[in-house]
Design a protein around this motif. Structure first.
Motif, PDB file in Angstrom:
ATOM      1  N   SER A   1      11.706  32.577  24.761  1.00 12.37           N
ATOM      2  CA  SER A   1      12.933  33.068  24.121  1.00 12.37           C
ATOM      3  C   SER A   1      12.704  33.195  22.621  1.00 12.37           C
ATOM      4  N   VAL A   2      13.685  33.763  21.972  1.00 12.07           N
ATOM      5  CA  VAL A   2      13.616  33.895  20.523  1.00 12.07           C
ATOM      6  C   VAL A   2      13.959  32.545  19.902  1.00 12.07           C
ATOM      7  N   VAL A   3      13.138  32.121  18.971  1.00 12.69           N
ATOM      8  CA  VAL A   3      13.321  30.812  18.341  1.00 12.69           C
ATOM      9  C   VAL A   3      13.992  30.990  16.985  1.00 12.69           C
ATOM     10  N   ASP A   4      15.010  30.182  16.729  1.00  9.23           N
ATOM     11  CA  ASP A   4      15.635  30.150  15.406  1.00  9.23           C
ATOM     12  C   ASP A   4      14.870  29.110  14.582  1.00  9.23           C
ATOM     13  N   TYR A   5      13.915  29.586  13.789  1.00  4.97           N
ATOM     14  CA  TYR A   5      13.038  28.687  13.053  1.00  4.97           C
ATOM     15  C   TYR A   5      13.796  27.860  12.020  1.00  4.97           C
ATOM     16  N   GLN A   6      14.865  28.406  11.452  1.00  3.94           N
ATOM     17  CA  GLN A   6      15.669  27.639  10.500  1.00  3.94           C
ATOM     18  C   GLN A   6      16.290  26.430  11.191  1.00  3.94           C
ATOM     19  N   GLN A   7      16.860  26.634  12.365  1.00  4.65           N
ATOM     20  CA  GLN A   7      17.485  25.528  13.103  1.00  4.65           C
ATOM     21  C   GLN A   7      16.442  24.504  13.543  1.00  4.65           C
ATOM     22  N   VAL A   8      15.310  24.981  14.027  1.00  2.00           N
ATOM     23  CA  VAL A   8      14.243  24.072  14.465  1.00  2.00           C
ATOM     24  C   VAL A   8      13.746  23.250  13.279  1.00  2.00           C
ATOM     25  N   PHE A   9      13.565  23.906  12.120  1.00  2.00           N
ATOM     26  CA  PHE A   9      13.126  23.199  10.909  1.00  2.00           C
ATOM     27  C   PHE A   9      14.150  22.149  10.493  1.00  2.00           C
ATOM     28  N   ASP A  10      15.436  22.511  10.500  1.00  2.00           N
ATOM     29  CA  ASP A  10      16.498  21.553  10.153  1.00  2.00           C
ATOM     30  C   ASP A  10      16.465  20.335  11.077  1.00  2.00           C
ATOM     31  N   GLU A  11      16.329  20.581  12.358  1.00  2.00           N
ATOM     32  CA  GLU A  11      16.324  19.474  13.318  1.00  2.00           C
ATOM     33  C   GLU A  11      15.136  18.546  13.083  1.00  2.00           C
ATOM     34  N   TYR A  12      13.954  19.116  12.926  1.00  2.00           N
ATOM     35  CA  TYR A  12      12.776  18.277  12.680  1.00  2.00           C
ATOM     36  C   TYR A  12      12.906  17.511  11.367  1.00  2.00           C
ATOM     37  N   PHE A  13      13.409  18.177  10.336  1.00  2.00           N
ATOM     38  CA  PHE A  13      13.512  17.528   9.026  1.00  2.00           C
ATOM     39  C   PHE A  13      14.517  16.378   9.062  1.00  2.00           C
ATOM     40  N   PHE A  14      15.709  16.623   9.573  1.00  2.00           N
ATOM     41  CA  PHE A  14      16.748  15.596   9.548  1.00  2.00           C
ATOM     42  C   PHE A  14      16.565  14.526  10.613  1.00  2.00           C
ATOM     43  N   ASN A  15      15.706  14.764  11.595  1.00  2.00           N
ATOM     44  CA  ASN A  15      15.379  13.701  12.547  1.00  2.00           C
ATOM     45  C   ASN A  15      14.516  12.617  11.924  1.00  2.00           C
ATOM     46  N   GLN A  16      13.941  12.900  10.772  1.00  2.00           N
ATOM     47  CA  GLN A  16      13.108  11.917  10.084  1.00  2.00           C
ATOM     48  C   GLN A  16      13.889  11.129   9.042  1.00  2.00           C
ATOM     49  N   ASN A  17      15.211  11.227   9.029  1.00  2.00           N
ATOM     50  CA  ASN A  17      15.976  10.590   7.965  1.00  2.00           C
ATOM     51  C   ASN A  17      15.941   9.069   8.011  1.00  2.00           C
ATOM     52  N   GLY A  18      15.475   8.476   9.077  1.00  2.00           N
ATOM     53  CA  GLY A  18      15.307   7.022   9.099  1.00  2.00           C
ATOM     54  C   GLY A  18      14.281   6.561   8.088  1.00  2.00           C
ATOM     55  N   PHE A  19      13.388   7.458   7.745  1.00  2.00           N
ATOM     56  CA  PHE A  19      12.337   7.160   6.780  1.00  2.00           C
ATOM     57  C   PHE A  19      12.884   7.087   5.353  1.00  2.00           C
ATOM     58  N   TRP A  20      13.898   7.881   5.027  1.00  2.00           N
ATOM     59  CA  TRP A  20      14.371   7.959   3.644  1.00  2.00           C
ATOM     60  C   TRP A  20      15.877   7.826   3.482  1.00  2.00           C
ATOM     61  N   SER A  21      16.614   7.554   4.534  1.00  2.00           N
ATOM     62  CA  SER A  21      18.078   7.551   4.447  1.00  2.00           C
ATOM     63  C   SER A  21      18.641   6.433   3.573  1.00  2.00           C
ATOM     64  N   MET A  22      17.855   5.423   3.285  1.00  2.00           N
ATOM     65  CA  MET A  22      18.351   4.338   2.448  1.00  2.00           C
ATOM     66  C   MET A  22      18.522   4.777   0.992  1.00  2.00           C
ATOM     67  N   PHE A  23      17.731   5.769   0.555  1.00  2.00           N
ATOM     68  CA  PHE A  23      17.777   6.208  -0.830  1.00  2.00           C
ATOM     69  C   PHE A  23      18.316   7.620  -1.004  1.00  2.00           C
ATOM     70  N   ILE A  24      18.342   8.410   0.067  1.00  2.00           N
ATOM     71  CA  ILE A  24      18.760   9.800  -0.034  1.00  2.00           C
ATOM     72  C   ILE A  24      19.901  10.048   0.938  1.00  2.00           C
ATOM     73  N   ASN A  25      20.973  10.633   0.453  1.00  2.00           N
ATOM     74  CA  ASN A  25      22.069  11.036   1.318  1.00  2.00           C
ATOM     75  C   ASN A  25      21.705  12.386   1.938  1.00  2.00           C
ATOM     76  N   PRO A  26      21.610  12.491   3.261  1.00  2.00           N
ATOM     77  CA  PRO A  26      21.217  13.756   3.888  1.00  2.00           C
ATOM     78  C   PRO A  26      22.127  14.927   3.528  1.00  2.00           C
ATOM     79  N   LYS A  27      23.370  14.660   3.157  1.00  2.00           N
ATOM     80  CA  LYS A  27      24.281  15.739   2.780  1.00  2.00           C
ATOM     81  C   LYS A  27      23.908  16.370   1.443  1.00  2.00           C
ATOM     82  N   ASP A  28      23.123  15.673   0.634  1.00  2.00           N
ATOM     83  CA  ASP A  28      22.715  16.193  -0.676  1.00  2.00           C
ATOM     84  C   ASP A  28      21.424  17.003  -0.616  1.00  2.00           C
TER      85      ASP A  28
END
Length: 165
Positions: free
Chosen positions: A65-92
């Motif tokens: 199927s056609v892949v939405d690379y922006q959505q896939v990138f967002d999911e991979y990036f924000f799934n790693q927020n356990g690594f940096w969520s203590m110092f960075i607010n994901p909404k910023d």
């Protein structure tokens, strides 16, 4: 012996006053060291998360199927927020994926947010507005340091999108 004893204890308050001056300077340097380390950690966390998310999303199988690379990138990036969520607010954090046909388009910033099979180069970017904690203020050197740290942190990486098509 009594003379030495009186001479030694005649300066009782001096030690307390000296300690209070040294303690203030010590605490200031501890906060400055903490702030610089926090800045370096955030840069490192952004670099790591960006590279992992870009690598995983660039090699996404789009044969079925056609892949939405922006959505896939967002999911991979924000799934790693356990690594940096203590110092960075994901909404910023602002993440973007744009696509180009040639290296010249990437260099000149003429990429499009829409993917098609002709645009095989993906430019992934992450931006974060860093705001230091201003524990020490009204001091020239501290204001100079904090003004250098205060700014938009942006990281970019380019990948060739590979698919099984």
């Amino acid at each position: 012996m009594q003379r030495w004893y009186r001479k030694f204890f005649a300066q009782d308050g001096v030690i307390t006053i000296e300690f209070s001056f040294i303690y203030i300077i010590f605490v200031a340097f501890v906060f400055i060291i903490f702030e610089i380390n926090k800045f370096i950690f955030i840069i490192t966390a952004m670099d790591y998360s960006l590279s992992e998310a870009a690598r995983n999303s660039a090699y996404k199988d789009n044969s079925t199927s056609v892949v939405d690379y922006q959505q896939v990138f967002d999911e991979y990036f924000f799934n790693q927020n356990g690594f940096w969520s203590m110092f960075i607010n994901p909404k910023d954090i602002k993440v973007e994926a744009s696509f180009c046909s040639t290296i010249n388009e990437v260099i000149k910033g003429r990429c499009s947010s829409l993917y098609n099979s002709q645009k095989r180069l993906a430019l992934y970017s992450v931006s974060y507005q860093y705001r230091p904690l201003k524990i020490i203020s009204q001091v020239t050197w501290a204001e100079s340091l904090f003004s250098q740290l205060d700014g938009l942190l942006t990281r970019k990486v380019t990948y060739m999108i590979e698919s099984s098509r």
